[in-house]
Design an enzyme around this catalytic site. Structure first.
Site, PDB file in Angstrom:
ATOM      1  N   TRP A 186      -4.017  -1.128  -7.325  1.00 51.35           N
ATOM      2  CA  TRP A 186      -4.194  -0.811  -5.908  1.00 51.35           C
ATOM      3  C   TRP A 186      -5.421   0.084  -5.781  1.00 51.35           C
ATOM      4  O   TRP A 186      -5.552   1.073  -6.498  1.00 51.35           O
ATOM      5  CB  TRP A 186      -2.977  -0.088  -5.314  1.00 51.35           C
ATOM      6  CG  TRP A 186      -3.300   0.460  -3.968  1.00 51.35           C
ATOM      7  CD1 TRP A 186      -3.454  -0.241  -2.807  1.00 51.35           C
ATOM      8  CD2 TRP A 186      -3.572   1.843  -3.629  1.00 51.35           C
ATOM      9  NE1 TRP A 186      -3.806   0.597  -1.785  1.00 51.35           N
ATOM     10  CE2 TRP A 186      -3.884   1.869  -2.250  1.00 51.35           C
ATOM     11  CE3 TRP A 186      -3.581   3.026  -4.357  1.00 51.35           C
ATOM     12  CZ2 TRP A 186      -4.205   3.060  -1.590  1.00 51.35           C
ATOM     13  CZ3 TRP A 186      -3.902   4.207  -3.702  1.00 51.35           C
ATOM     14  CH2 TRP A 186      -4.211   4.221  -2.329  1.00 51.35           C
ATOM     15  N   GLU A 225      -2.134  -5.138  -5.122  1.00 46.22           N
ATOM     16  CA  GLU A 225      -1.408  -4.565  -3.976  1.00 46.22           C
ATOM     17  C   GLU A 225      -2.299  -4.339  -2.764  1.00 46.22           C
ATOM     18  O   GLU A 225      -3.285  -3.612  -2.832  1.00 46.22           O
ATOM     19  CB  GLU A 225      -0.762  -3.235  -4.390  1.00 46.22           C
ATOM     20  CG  GLU A 225       0.029  -2.567  -3.264  1.00 46.22           C
ATOM     21  CD  GLU A 225       0.643  -1.230  -3.678  1.00 46.22           C
ATOM     22  OE1 GLU A 225       0.343  -0.751  -4.807  1.00 46.22           O
ATOM     23  OE2 GLU A 225       1.400  -0.663  -2.869  1.00 46.22           O
ATOM     24  N   LYS A 227      -2.890  -3.240   1.393  1.00 47.79           N
ATOM     25  CA  LYS A 227      -2.464  -2.150   2.268  1.00 47.79           C
ATOM     26  C   LYS A 227      -3.044  -2.385   3.653  1.00 47.79           C
ATOM     27  O   LYS A 227      -4.065  -3.048   3.798  1.00 47.79           O
ATOM     28  CB  LYS A 227      -2.964  -0.835   1.685  1.00 47.79           C
ATOM     29  CG  LYS A 227      -2.525   0.405   2.415  1.00 47.79           C
ATOM     30  CD  LYS A 227      -2.680   1.619   1.519  1.00 47.79           C
ATOM     31  CE  LYS A 227      -2.393   2.899   2.292  1.00 47.79           C
ATOM     32  NZ  LYS A 227      -2.131   4.019   1.416  1.00 47.79           N
ATOM     33  N   ASP A 258       4.270  -3.816  -0.876  1.00 47.23           N
ATOM     34  CA  ASP A 258       4.739  -2.453  -0.636  1.00 47.23           C
ATOM     35  C   ASP A 258       5.282  -2.440   0.786  1.00 47.23           C
ATOM     36  O   ASP A 258       4.570  -2.797   1.730  1.00 47.23           O
ATOM     37  CB  ASP A 258       3.580  -1.458  -0.802  1.00 47.23           C
ATOM     38  CG  ASP A 258       4.030  -0.017  -0.648  1.00 47.23           C
ATOM     39  OD1 ASP A 258       4.692   0.294   0.363  1.00 47.23           O
ATOM     40  OD2 ASP A 258       3.701   0.814  -1.517  1.00 47.23           O
ATOM     41  N   HIS A 261       3.271  -1.060   3.690  1.00 45.95           N
ATOM     42  CA  HIS A 261       1.879  -1.469   3.863  1.00 45.95           C
ATOM     43  C   HIS A 261       1.658  -2.570   4.882  1.00 45.95           C
ATOM     44  O   HIS A 261       0.713  -3.350   4.790  1.00 45.95           O
ATOM     45  CB  HIS A 261       1.305  -1.907   2.520  1.00 45.95           C
ATOM     46  CG  HIS A 261       1.080  -0.765   1.587  1.00 45.95           C
ATOM     47  ND1 HIS A 261       0.385  -0.859   0.419  1.00 45.95           N
ATOM     48  CD2 HIS A 261       1.467   0.536   1.673  1.00 45.95           C
ATOM     49  CE1 HIS A 261       0.357   0.307  -0.195  1.00 45.95           C
ATOM     50  NE2 HIS A 261       1.017   1.172   0.551  1.00 45.95           N
ATOM     51  N   HIS A 285       7.073  -2.882  -4.063  1.00 46.43           N
ATOM     52  CA  HIS A 285       7.057  -1.430  -3.999  1.00 46.43           C
ATOM     53  C   HIS A 285       7.993  -1.068  -2.864  1.00 46.43           C
ATOM     54  O   HIS A 285       7.599  -1.098  -1.705  1.00 46.43           O
ATOM     55  CB  HIS A 285       5.641  -0.901  -3.713  1.00 46.43           C
ATOM     56  CG  HIS A 285       4.855  -0.671  -4.959  1.00 46.43           C
ATOM     57  ND1 HIS A 285       3.650  -0.016  -4.972  1.00 46.43           N
ATOM     58  CD2 HIS A 285       5.132  -0.965  -6.258  1.00 46.43           C
ATOM     59  CE1 HIS A 285       3.206   0.053  -6.218  1.00 46.43           C
ATOM     60  NE2 HIS A 285       4.077  -0.523  -7.010  1.00 46.43           N
ATOM     61  N   ASP A 293       2.593   4.529   6.689  1.00 44.42           N
ATOM     62  CA  ASP A 293       2.904   4.443   5.257  1.00 44.42           C
ATOM     63  C   ASP A 293       3.232   5.833   4.711  1.00 44.42           C
ATOM     64  O   ASP A 293       2.507   6.379   3.900  1.00 44.42           O
ATOM     65  CB  ASP A 293       1.669   3.852   4.555  1.00 44.42           C
ATOM     66  CG  ASP A 293       1.885   3.664   3.061  1.00 44.42           C
ATOM     67  OD1 ASP A 293       3.038   3.501   2.648  1.00 44.42           O
ATOM     68  OD2 ASP A 293       0.876   3.663   2.329  1.00 44.42           O
ATOM     69  N   ASP A 295       5.739   6.918   2.879  1.00 48.14           N
ATOM     70  CA  ASP A 295       6.378   7.022   1.565  1.00 48.14           C
ATOM     71  C   ASP A 295       7.585   7.943   1.533  1.00 48.14           C
ATOM     72  O   ASP A 295       7.754   8.733   0.602  1.00 48.14           O
ATOM     73  CB  ASP A 295       5.345   7.437   0.505  1.00 48.14           C
ATOM     74  CG  ASP A 295       4.344   6.319   0.221  1.00 48.14           C
ATOM     75  OD1 ASP A 295       4.750   5.304  -0.365  1.00 48.14           O
ATOM     76  OD2 ASP A 295       3.163   6.443   0.605  1.00 48.14           O
ATOM     77  N   ASP A 325       8.292   2.921  -4.706  1.00 43.98           N
ATOM     78  CA  ASP A 325       7.078   3.681  -4.431  1.00 43.98           C
ATOM     79  C   ASP A 325       7.293   4.617  -3.252  1.00 43.98           C
ATOM     80  O   ASP A 325       7.089   4.248  -2.107  1.00 43.98           O
ATOM     81  CB  ASP A 325       5.893   2.739  -4.160  1.00 43.98           C
ATOM     82  CG  ASP A 325       4.586   3.509  -4.019  1.00 43.98           C
ATOM     83  OD1 ASP A 325       4.590   4.726  -4.292  1.00 43.98           O
ATOM     84  OD2 ASP A 325       3.574   2.898  -3.632  1.00 43.98           O
TER      85      ASP A 325
HETATM   86  C1  RNT Z   1      -0.682   3.515  -2.069  1.00 42.63           C
HETATM   87  C2  RNT Z   1       0.032   2.453  -2.842  1.00 42.63           C
HETATM   88  C3  RNT Z   1       0.165   2.704  -4.314  1.00 42.63           C
HETATM   89  C4  RNT Z   1       0.499   4.144  -4.647  1.00 42.63           C
HETATM   90  C5  RNT Z   1       0.842   4.378  -6.089  1.00 42.63           C
HETATM   91  C6  RNT Z   1       0.837   5.812  -6.454  1.00 42.63           C
HETATM   92  O1  RNT Z   1      -0.631   3.316  -0.723  1.00 42.63           O
HETATM   93  O2  RNT Z   1       1.282   2.230  -2.281  1.00 42.63           O
HETATM   94  O3  RNT Z   1       1.091   1.839  -4.849  1.00 42.63           O
HETATM   95  O4  RNT Z   1       1.525   4.640  -3.857  1.00 42.63           O
HETATM   96  O5  RNT Z   1       0.011   3.635  -6.889  1.00 42.63           O
HETATM   97 ZN    ZN Z   2       2.638   0.972  -3.379  1.00 45.89          ZN
END
Ligand code: RNT
Ligand code: ZN
Length: 418
Positions: A186, A225, A227, A258, A261, A285, A293, A295, A325
């Site tokens: 990513w 990945e 985003k 993810d 994302h 993820h 995003d 997290d 993630d």
């Molecule tokens: C970031 C991505 C990625 C990270 C990790 C730490 O937006 O989601 O996967 O969170 O690699």
């Molecule tokens: Zn991620």
């Protein structure tokens, strides 16, 4: 909860599920075998253990300052061991390149190599854990707005070199553990404001990826990945979903989904069945976006439940790599892990217990009222009794009893990290 009560509830639940044609024991067997790839970076707010000084250079950010984060490899390992002791099943650990065992030495990103992960491999072996890997392009003076998509060859080549080396590290891990190491790529590359070069940067990224993927490996698998946008890079993301979907389909690479994302109303579960037709496997993820995003720690919400259902309905467990993630620095970090892993497992259990045969019969017969009615009933079937039995069978604290264990670990270990 008393052991007898857990067992009694389980027997009753099993009967109820059997009446709907669901084999609870087979569901539990499958759940037991699902390995979740646990992200190392929740333990230390994505800091890592490089010795490069304070790097600046954004791309990612954890928020919160709850005390007790892991400050070194030993602490991180101890935290992960604690986490894994609180959840059922055998799981994997996903490492980022910045978590190498650099032994006090200054090792820049274009210098990382398998030897820096030797002690991780040894630790993983000793603990029966398999490793996954990630290249790290954020948090470095050369991160800037563009890494692999940078028109400046010096910067671009620096990151190409880093990513190639990461693949070699992943290959070593995979070889040693006799099981493919899944390496996620990513990069945050994008633009804060309107760019008039959308095509150009994507073309450069494509070229960089082609170069990076030139070497074929047998013991690692690549995931890419996408985003939607990053903080301070709101107008344009080079590695968008369209970009990586196209690249993955063309080059047979695994696309990482993810769950943070995408546009917040976009359905990620609906992507599973399309991806599986055109790409070899899926990497997830699992995360929880709040308005963006963010997290947050994964909880058992409809998004996760629907995602799990799509995997099971598509019979895609073998082709789906489930990784987590999230990184929340505002609560007990060990607790954050435990909640996230358990919630993901609960979602999978619910999905495995779905009376899918009956639902599909209804659908085939055009009985759509019946289908909807059973879907609604299925939501409140006694899956929790099966969950508690699953924990009991694994000699784990049932229900909320794990809270106490985490508080003890905090008192004895993490709270002492000053
Ligand atoms: C970031 C991505 C990625 C990270 C990790 C730490 O937006 O989601 O996967 O969170 O690699
Ligand atoms: Zn991620």
């Amino acid at each position: 909860m008393k052991k007898e009560s857990v067992l009694k509830s389980y027997e009753l639940a099993k009967e109820q599920y059997a009446a709907l044609g669901v084999d609870v024991d087979s569901a539990l067997k499958k759940l037991q075998e699902i390995s979740i790839s646990v992200q190392c970076w929740q333990a230390d707010d994505v800091s890592g253990f490089e010795n490069l000084g304070n790097l600046g250079g954004g791309g990612i950010q954890a928020t919160g300052n709850y005390p007790g984060k892991a400050r070194n490899i030993a602490e991180l390992r101890s935290d992960i061991e604690k986490v894994l002791s609180l959840v059922a099943g055998k799981h994997r650990l996903s490492l980022h390149a910045i978590y190498g065992d650099f032994n006090g030495k200054v090792v820049d990103r274009d210098e990382v190599e398998p030897s820096h992960f030797k002690t991780w491999i040894e630790w993983a072996n000793a603990n029966g854990i398999k490793l996954d890997f990630n290249s790290t392009s954020f948090g470095h003076p050369k991160s800037g707005d563009l890494t692999l998509a940078n028109p400046n060859p010096n910067i671009r080549n620096f990151w190409i070199e880093h990513t190639k080396r990461c693949r070699a590290i992943a290959e070593e891990m995979g070889k040693d553990q006799e099981n493919p190491c899944i390496m996620n790529l990513w990069v945050h590359d994008g633009s804060k404001d309107i760019t008039v070069n959308r095509y150009k940067y994507r073309q450069i990224l494509e070229q960089s990826l082609d170069e990076i993927f030139q070497t074929e490996y047998r013991n690692m698998k690549d995931c890419i990945e996408a985003k939607l946008f990053g903080i301070a890079l709101e107008s344009y993301t080079v590695g968008s979903y369209d970009f990586y979907l196209g690249y993955g389909a063309k080059k047979k690479k695994i696309v990482t989904l993810d769950t943070g994302h995408f546009h917040l109303t976009e359905s990620i579960p609906d992507k599973i069945s399309s991806l599986l037709l055109f790409t070899p496997e899926i990497m997830l993820h699992v995360s929880r976006p709040i308005r963006w995003d963010s997290d947050h720690v994964v909880i058992l919400n409809d998004d996760i439940a629907d995602l799990a259902k799509e995997i099971i309905r598509a019979d895609a467990l073998k082709r789906t790599n489930i990784g987590l993630d999230f990184f929340d620095a505002s609560i007990n970090r060990i607790g954050a892990y435990a909640i996230g892993i358990r919630s993901t497992q609960k979602a999978l259990l619910q999905a495995l217990l779905e009376p899918i045969k009956q639902l599909r019969d209804y659908e085939a017969n055009g009985q759509y009222f019946e289908r909807l009615a059973l879907l609604e009933e299925a939501k409140t079937l006694p899956w929790n009794a099966v969950w508690n039995y699953f924990l009991l069978k694994n000699d784990l604290p049932v229900g909320e009893a794990y809270i106490e264990e985490i508080r003890n670990y905090e008192k004895e270990v993490t709270a002492k990290r000053k």
